[in-house]
Design a protein around this motif. Sequence first.
Motif, PDB file in Angstrom:
ATOM      1  N   GLU A   1       0.828  -1.206   0.000  1.00 39.74           N
ATOM      2  CA  GLU A   1       0.000   0.000   0.000  1.00 39.74           C
ATOM      3  C   GLU A   1       0.866   1.263   0.000  1.00 39.74           C
ATOM      4  N   LEU A   2       1.986   1.226   0.713  1.00 44.39           N
ATOM      5  CA  LEU A   2       2.888   2.375   0.715  1.00 44.39           C
ATOM      6  C   LEU A   2       3.595   2.527  -0.634  1.00 44.39           C
ATOM      7  N   LEU A   3       3.939   1.437  -1.268  1.00 40.18           N
ATOM      8  CA  LEU A   3       4.519   1.525  -2.610  1.00 40.18           C
ATOM      9  C   LEU A   3       3.515   2.126  -3.589  1.00 40.18           C
ATOM     10  N   GLU A   4       2.265   1.760  -3.438  1.00 39.33           N
ATOM     11  CA  GLU A   4       1.218   2.322  -4.294  1.00 39.33           C
ATOM     12  C   GLU A   4       1.063   3.830  -4.058  1.00 39.33           C
ATOM     13  N   ALA A   5       1.480   4.297  -2.878  1.00 41.59           N
ATOM     14  CA  ALA A   5       1.450   5.730  -2.551  1.00 41.59           C
ATOM     15  C   ALA A   5       2.804   6.387  -2.849  1.00 41.59           C
ATOM     16  N   ASN A   6       3.654   5.673  -3.598  1.00 42.57           N
ATOM     17  CA  ASN A   6       4.981   6.171  -3.991  1.00 42.57           C
ATOM     18  C   ASN A   6       5.894   6.457  -2.806  1.00 42.57           C
ATOM     19  N   ARG A   7       5.856   5.599  -1.792  1.00 40.37           N
ATOM     20  CA  ARG A   7       6.700   5.750  -0.606  1.00 40.37           C
ATOM     21  C   ARG A   7       7.605   4.527  -0.489  1.00 40.37           C
TER      22      ARG A   7
ATOM     23  N   ARG B   1      14.580 -17.246   0.874  1.00 42.90           N
ATOM     24  CA  ARG B   1      15.005 -17.811  -0.421  1.00 42.90           C
ATOM     25  C   ARG B   1      15.206 -16.711  -1.468  1.00 42.90           C
ATOM     26  N   GLY B   2      15.781 -15.583  -1.018  1.00 42.18           N
ATOM     27  CA  GLY B   2      16.116 -14.501  -1.932  1.00 42.18           C
ATOM     28  C   GLY B   2      14.976 -13.573  -2.301  1.00 42.18           C
ATOM     29  N   ARG B   3      13.796 -13.822  -1.754  1.00 45.49           N
ATOM     30  CA  ARG B   3      12.652 -12.977  -2.117  1.00 45.49           C
ATOM     31  C   ARG B   3      12.847 -11.525  -1.703  1.00 45.49           C
ATOM     32  N   LEU B   4      13.395 -11.292  -0.508  1.00 49.13           N
ATOM     33  CA  LEU B   4      13.608  -9.903  -0.084  1.00 49.13           C
ATOM     34  C   LEU B   4      14.550  -9.181  -1.039  1.00 49.13           C
ATOM     35  N   ASP B   5      15.605  -9.848  -1.477  1.00 49.41           N
ATOM     36  CA  ASP B   5      16.542  -9.240  -2.432  1.00 49.41           C
ATOM     37  C   ASP B   5      15.855  -8.972  -3.770  1.00 49.41           C
ATOM     38  N   GLU B   6      15.058  -9.926  -4.210  1.00 51.11           N
ATOM     39  CA  GLU B   6      14.325  -9.759  -5.468  1.00 51.11           C
ATOM     40  C   GLU B   6      13.353  -8.582  -5.378  1.00 51.11           C
ATOM     41  N   TRP B   7      12.613  -8.520  -4.277  1.00 51.39           N
ATOM     42  CA  TRP B   7      11.663  -7.414  -4.095  1.00 51.39           C
ATOM     43  C   TRP B   7      12.390  -6.075  -4.013  1.00 51.39           C
TER      44      TRP B   7
ATOM     45  N   LEU C   1      13.750  -0.385  -9.016  1.00 50.75           N
ATOM     46  CA  LEU C   1      13.433  -0.107 -10.420  1.00 50.75           C
ATOM     47  C   LEU C   1      12.097   0.620 -10.575  1.00 50.75           C
ATOM     48  N   GLY C   2      11.470   0.949  -9.441  1.00 45.27           N
ATOM     49  CA  GLY C   2      10.185   1.647  -9.482  1.00 45.27           C
ATOM     50  C   GLY C   2       8.997   0.734  -9.666  1.00 45.27           C
ATOM     51  N   GLU C   3       9.188  -0.541  -9.484  1.00 43.76           N
ATOM     52  CA  GLU C   3       8.110  -1.520  -9.647  1.00 43.76           C
ATOM     53  C   GLU C   3       7.499  -1.885  -8.293  1.00 43.76           C
ATOM     54  N   ILE C   4       6.293  -2.401  -8.344  1.00 44.19           N
ATOM     55  CA  ILE C   4       5.654  -2.959  -7.149  1.00 44.19           C
ATOM     56  C   ILE C   4       5.694  -4.468  -7.302  1.00 44.19           C
TER      57      ILE C   4
END
Length: 165
Positions: A116-122, A141-147, A153-156
Amino acid sequence: MKSTIITALLLCISLAVESHQPNQRYYALADLAKAEVDRSASQARVFAKELLHLSTVEPKDWNYGNAVHFGNMVLGQVALREGDIDKAEEYLLKSGATEGSPQLNSFGPNMTLAKELLEANRSDAVLEYFDLCATFWKLSRGRLDEWRQQVNLGEIPDFGANLRY
């Protein structure tokens, strides 16, 4: 259909919460608070605050980390819905500042407020939240690094099941 399921869920959880067994109430409050976020922000706040209060009474309980995580997450969601993005970010960081729990350590943290914060550009607070979560979620399993890469990159990211835990 979804409304009927939520109503049934709330009834079941409410019965546990009304239980005279303190631990049953403590264990049910996170689910109840999460279920109330979009129904009644004020009620979600009440449950989340009670959950955080009970966590101070039971700091050695296996549920302590869950209580800190979900209590603060729900308070952040309520703050966001009330338009207080700065407060929502504070609560996100508090939710990540937990020692973990059997569930958080294996399945990982809930990412609903982060999304929700990413959707608010935070994104800054979300990236810091990822760092906090890395201290207890060793099985990511690397998910935090991937996220983290996706957010940079500005992605959600697609948080998958971490939006449901």
